[in-house]
Write a protein that holds these residues in place. Structure first.
Motif, PDB file in Angstrom:
ATOM      1  N   LEU A  73       0.823  -1.205   0.000  1.00 41.76           N
ATOM      2  CA  LEU A  73       0.000   0.000   0.000  1.00 41.76           C
ATOM      3  C   LEU A  73       0.858   1.257   0.000  1.00 41.76           C
ATOM      4  CD1 LEU A  73      -2.788   1.342   0.244  1.00 41.76           C
ATOM      5  CD2 LEU A  73      -2.564   1.137   2.713  1.00 41.76           C
ATOM      6  N   VAL A  74       1.950   1.244   0.756  1.00 40.61           N
ATOM      7  CA  VAL A  74       2.852   2.396   0.794  1.00 40.61           C
ATOM      8  C   VAL A  74       3.435   2.663  -0.586  1.00 40.61           C
ATOM      9  CG1 VAL A  74       5.087   3.181   1.668  1.00 40.61           C
ATOM     10  CG2 VAL A  74       3.417   2.230   3.231  1.00 40.61           C
ATOM     11  N   LEU A  75       3.948   1.612  -1.234  1.00 39.80           N
ATOM     12  CA  LEU A  75       4.542   1.789  -2.567  1.00 39.80           C
ATOM     13  C   LEU A  75       3.493   2.260  -3.569  1.00 39.80           C
ATOM     14  CD1 LEU A  75       6.837  -1.377  -2.687  1.00 39.80           C
ATOM     15  CD2 LEU A  75       7.502   0.982  -2.202  1.00 39.80           C
ATOM     16  N   ILE A  76       2.287   1.702  -3.473  1.00 46.27           N
ATOM     17  CA  ILE A  76       1.228   2.103  -4.404  1.00 46.27           C
ATOM     18  C   ILE A  76       0.860   3.569  -4.192  1.00 46.27           C
ATOM     19  CG2 ILE A  76      -1.214   1.761  -4.938  1.00 46.27           C
ATOM     20  CD1 ILE A  76      -0.796  -1.223  -4.506  1.00 46.27           C
ATOM     21  N   ASN A  77       0.777   4.002  -2.936  1.00 46.51           N
ATOM     22  CA  ASN A  77       0.452   5.406  -2.678  1.00 46.51           C
ATOM     23  C   ASN A  77       1.475   6.336  -3.309  1.00 46.51           C
ATOM     24  OD1 ASN A  77      -1.937   5.090  -1.235  1.00 46.51           O
ATOM     25  ND2 ASN A  77      -0.869   4.843   0.721  1.00 46.51           N
ATOM     26  N   ILE A  78       2.761   6.012  -3.150  1.00 43.80           N
ATOM     27  CA  ILE A  78       3.805   6.872  -3.715  1.00 43.80           C
ATOM     28  C   ILE A  78       3.764   6.829  -5.237  1.00 43.80           C
ATOM     29  CG2 ILE A  78       6.286   7.273  -3.821  1.00 43.80           C
ATOM     30  CD1 ILE A  78       6.509   6.113  -1.033  1.00 43.80           C
ATOM     31  N   LEU A  79       3.569   5.636  -5.808  1.00 44.24           N
ATOM     32  CA  LEU A  79       3.479   5.526  -7.265  1.00 44.24           C
ATOM     33  C   LEU A  79       2.250   6.259  -7.801  1.00 44.24           C
ATOM     34  CD1 LEU A  79       4.504   1.786  -7.712  1.00 44.24           C
ATOM     35  CD2 LEU A  79       5.820   3.793  -8.424  1.00 44.24           C
ATOM     36  N   ASN A 102       0.905   8.922  -6.546  1.00 45.02           N
ATOM     37  CA  ASN A 102       1.258  10.343  -6.560  1.00 45.02           C
ATOM     38  C   ASN A 102       2.110  10.678  -7.774  1.00 45.02           C
ATOM     39  OD1 ASN A 102      -0.125  11.039  -4.287  1.00 45.02           O
ATOM     40  ND2 ASN A 102       1.653  11.234  -2.950  1.00 45.02           N
ATOM     41  N   ALA A 103       3.087   9.797  -8.082  1.00 44.04           N
ATOM     42  CA  ALA A 103       3.948  10.045  -9.239  1.00 44.04           C
ATOM     43  C   ALA A 103       3.134  10.055 -10.531  1.00 44.04           C
ATOM     44  CB  ALA A 103       5.041   8.986  -9.301  1.00 44.04           C
ATOM     45  N   ILE A 104       2.154   9.153 -10.628  1.00 48.67           N
ATOM     46  CA  ILE A 104       1.300   9.117 -11.823  1.00 48.67           C
ATOM     47  C   ILE A 104       0.383  10.331 -11.858  1.00 48.67           C
ATOM     48  CG2 ILE A 104      -0.576   7.843 -12.931  1.00 48.67           C
ATOM     49  CD1 ILE A 104       0.722   5.263 -11.844  1.00 48.67           C
ATOM     50  N   LEU A 105      -0.167  10.672 -10.705  1.00 50.75           N
ATOM     51  CA  LEU A 105      -1.153  11.749 -10.634  1.00 50.75           C
ATOM     52  C   LEU A 105      -0.563  13.088 -11.031  1.00 50.75           C
ATOM     53  CD1 LEU A 105      -4.088  12.377  -9.789  1.00 50.75           C
ATOM     54  CD2 LEU A 105      -3.224  12.797  -7.488  1.00 50.75           C
ATOM     55  N   TYR A 106       0.695  13.322 -10.640  1.00 52.09           N
ATOM     56  CA  TYR A 106       1.296  14.635 -10.862  1.00 52.09           C
ATOM     57  C   TYR A 106       2.355  14.610 -11.953  1.00 52.09           C
ATOM     58  CZ  TYR A 106      -1.025  15.737  -6.490  1.00 52.09           C
ATOM     59  OH  TYR A 106      -1.969  15.921  -5.511  1.00 52.09           O
ATOM     60  N   SER A 107       2.135  13.801 -12.960  1.00 54.30           N
ATOM     61  CA  SER A 107       3.059  13.782 -14.107  1.00 54.30           C
ATOM     62  C   SER A 107       2.249  13.676 -15.389  1.00 54.30           C
ATOM     63  CB  SER A 107       4.041  12.610 -13.990  1.00 54.30           C
ATOM     64  OG  SER A 107       3.357  11.379 -14.016  1.00 54.30           O
ATOM     65  N   ASP A 108       2.867  14.068 -16.492  1.00 57.02           N
ATOM     66  CA  ASP A 108       2.209  14.002 -17.794  1.00 57.02           C
ATOM     67  C   ASP A 108       2.153  12.564 -18.281  1.00 57.02           C
ATOM     68  OD1 ASP A 108       1.969  16.750 -17.711  1.00 57.02           O
ATOM     69  OD2 ASP A 108       3.914  17.073 -18.705  1.00 57.02           O
ATOM     70  N   ASP A 109       1.364  12.349 -19.329  1.00 53.82           N
ATOM     71  CA  ASP A 109       1.128  10.985 -19.811  1.00 53.82           C
ATOM     72  C   ASP A 109       2.377  10.362 -20.419  1.00 53.82           C
ATOM     73  OD1 ASP A 109      -0.953   8.932 -20.150  1.00 53.82           O
ATOM     74  OD2 ASP A 109      -0.468   9.160 -22.284  1.00 53.82           O
ATOM     75  N   ILE A 144      11.597   3.071 -10.175  1.00 54.51           N
ATOM     76  CA  ILE A 144      11.877   2.556  -8.834  1.00 54.51           C
ATOM     77  C   ILE A 144      13.268   1.933  -8.855  1.00 54.51           C
ATOM     78  CG2 ILE A 144      11.186   0.988  -6.991  1.00 54.51           C
ATOM     79  CD1 ILE A 144       8.379   1.071  -7.936  1.00 54.51           C
ATOM     80  N   ALA A 145      14.134   2.402  -7.974  1.00 60.60           N
ATOM     81  CA  ALA A 145      15.495   1.875  -7.873  1.00 60.60           C
ATOM     82  C   ALA A 145      15.701   1.338  -6.466  1.00 60.60           C
ATOM     83  CB  ALA A 145      16.524   2.959  -8.192  1.00 60.60           C
ATOM     84  N   ILE A 146      16.132   0.079  -6.358  1.00 59.57           N
ATOM     85  CA  ILE A 146      16.347  -0.579  -5.066  1.00 59.57           C
ATOM     86  C   ILE A 146      17.823  -0.929  -4.941  1.00 59.57           C
ATOM     87  CG2 ILE A 146      15.738  -2.543  -3.602  1.00 59.57           C
ATOM     88  CD1 ILE A 146      13.067  -2.659  -5.046  1.00 59.57           C
ATOM     89  N   THR A 147      18.483  -0.408  -3.928  1.00 57.81           N
ATOM     90  CA  THR A 147      19.911  -0.638  -3.714  1.00 57.81           C
ATOM     91  C   THR A 147      20.170  -0.862  -2.224  1.00 57.81           C
ATOM     92  OG1 THR A 147      20.291   1.747  -3.543  1.00 57.81           O
ATOM     93  CG2 THR A 147      20.627   0.727  -5.709  1.00 57.81           C
ATOM     94  N   ALA A 148      21.355  -1.404  -1.931  1.00 60.91           N
ATOM     95  CA  ALA A 148      21.807  -1.559  -0.548  1.00 60.91           C
ATOM     96  C   ALA A 148      22.679  -0.370  -0.178  1.00 60.91           C
ATOM     97  CB  ALA A 148      22.595  -2.862  -0.386  1.00 60.91           C
TER      98      ALA A 148
END
Length: 500
Positions: free
Chosen positions: A390-396, A398-405, A411-415
């Motif tokens: 749910l956390v990741l979906i909420n952030i994604l 927002n990214a979709i909502l406030y960006s153009d089509d 998403i980058a995952i690192t140690a």
């Protein structure tokens, strides 16, 4: 009236007749110097020598008081009469003139001793007043830093002990009963003494205990009990001043509590208002769409072609998912505020959870490019699967909502130093720099043009609560991708580090 004045003068003189070892030493030194100088100036005449002794007597009285002056006068008379008057080396009081030095010396001793004693009394009183003033100032400074009632109680006990050399305890009426405010229980005799002060409502002194009734303007009555530990008298006026300072501190603590309560009530009202506004706005839109689609299918379903009917059904499903996300956000926010992270926690792969979240939001992404970069796909974190997604979906969202089509979301995952770092960046409109610190507040919406009213202001707040409950951090920075947009960075402890 006339009989009382000699008695008062006698008591004054007796009070001045005090001589300690230091006074005796100073008197002897002054007398020896006076004798040396008198013998030196003797060739100039007996009068010169007599004046030197008079000066010495005055100095002795000024330094050590009346007793020293009288001793110096007697010794000076004997030295002057034995060595400096004719015939020398004999004591001679044959005429009235021989009595003149004795009378003069003793008058000088009496006057200088009384004046010196008064000067010492005034100096001692000034020193005592100055010490009390410094003590009150130090106590006031320490009490100013005490805001809450427990802080005031602890500060009073510590400051009274360190500054005044006394033990102190505060009692207050709670539910009609006098109770100690200190963490440690008070002694039984202190309780009884405090109750007597409260009953009589006047200053009390009993043995070594001193007490005052405190009446704060905006709080319950209290009792201050003080027991001096060092020798020396603490004046009632000084105790009154200490009691006034403590009363002001109690009033300030009560006022601070009232302000905090009012602020809490105001925040609760704001939260209720924001919640109602969010629910009424965010729930009305999908419900309206669902109602319209369902009504159309019921009324004109037979006339619609299969593609139109399927589109309306997909719209209903999407709006139901949207309602489900809103409901989940509200429930999880309440759960986080009530008791932390949802249980049980599981060992999850961060890359797998990110891929699942991308799969969930991809139907809403339109033409946006959704990219997952996970150079280390085996990074594990301890979290609740549903809430993490749910956390990741909420952030994604927002990214979709406030960006153009045609924007890009990555998403980058690192140690990073024993933690799992998850960066979600986009090339959209970006968060205004002034709003970066507030975007994680509940119901806060950054003022952005056409999309400003579409979010419910809970997504990032839930993300912050979830991450911090797991011992991680979350932050928003600028820019995101291609010099535009926003970057949300999450750092969570690795599962191995969390278990260790």
């Amino acid at each position: 009236m006339t009989s009382r004045r000699p008695n008062a003068i006698a008591r004054l003189l007796l009070a001045r007749l005090h001589l300690d070892r230091d006074d005796m030493l100073r008197t002897a030194i002054v007398l020896a110097l006076s004798a040396v100088i008198a013998f030196t100036v003797y060739p100039l005449g007996e009068v010169a020598s007599a004046l030197v002794f008079v000066l010495g007597i005055t100095v002795a009285g000024a330094l050590s008081g009346l007793a020293s002056a009288l001793i110096a006068a007697l010794a000076a008379f004997l030295i002057y009469n034995f060595y400096l008057t004719e015939p020398a080396l004999t004591f001679r009081i044959a005429t009235g003139g021989d009595l003149a030095p004795l009378i003069v010396f003793n008058l000088c001793a009496l006057v200088s001793g009384v004046l010196a004693g008064q000067l010492k009394d005034h100096a001692q009183a000034a020193r005592s007043s100055n010490l009390q003033l410094h003590s009150l100032l130090a106590l006031s400074r320490q009490l100013q830093s005490a805001i809450r009632l427990p802080d005031v109680v602890a500060t009073v006990e510590r400051a009274v002990h360190d500054i005044l050399g006394a033990r102190a305890a505060l009692f207050r009426f709670e539910d009609g009963e006098l109770r100690s405010l200190a963490a440690a229980p008070a002694e039984a005799d202190w309780y009884a003494f405090a109750e007597r002060i409260a009953a009589r409502a006047e200053p009390q002194g009993e043995g070594t205990l001193l007490g005052r009734l405190l009446k704060p303007a905006n709080a319950s009555d209290a009792v201050l009990v003080i027991e001096p530990l060092r020798p020396g008298k603490i004046t009632p006026a000084f105790i009154d001043a200490v009691a006034n300072l403590v009363t002001l501190a109690l009033e300030r603590a009560a006022l601070s509590e009232q302000i905090t309560e009012r602020q809490a009530v105001a925040r609760a009202e704001q939260l209720k208002t924001a919640l109602l506004a969010s629910v009424s706005h965010d729930f009305r839109t999908p419900l309206t769409a669902i109602s319209a689609s369902a009504s159309s299918l019921i009324a004109y379903g037979e006339r619609f072609d299969p593609e139109t009917s399927a589109g309306l059904l997909r719209g209903i499903v999407e709006e139901c998912e949207r309602l489900n996300r809103y409901t989940a956000n509200l429930l999880e926010m309440s759960r986080l505020e009530a008791g932390g992270v949802a249980q049980p926690l599981q060992i999850l792969g961060a890359a797998e959870m990110a891929a699942a979240a991308l799969h969930r939001v991809r139907p809403r992404a339109g033409g946006r490019q959704m990219v997952l970069q996970a150079p280390a796909p085996d990074l594990l974190v301890a979290a609740n699967a549903a809430l993490f997604e749910l956390v990741l979906i909420n952030i994604l969202d927002n990214a979709i909502l406030y960006s153009d089509d045609d924007a890009r979301v990555e998403i980058a995952i690192t140690a990073e130093q024993g933690a799992c770092r998850i960066d979600i960046a986009d090339s959209g409109q970006g968060i205004p720099e002034a709003a970066l610190r507030r975007v994680f507040e509940r119901f806060y919406r950054a003022g952005r043009s056409e999309a400003a009213g579409r979010g419910n202001g809970l997504g990032l707040a839930i993300a912050k609560g979830f991450v911090e409950a797991l011992g991680g951090t979350i932050e928003a920075t600028l820019p995101g991708l291609d010099g535009r947009g926003t970057r949300i960075t999450i750092r969570l402890p690795l599962a191995e580090a969390a278990q260790a």
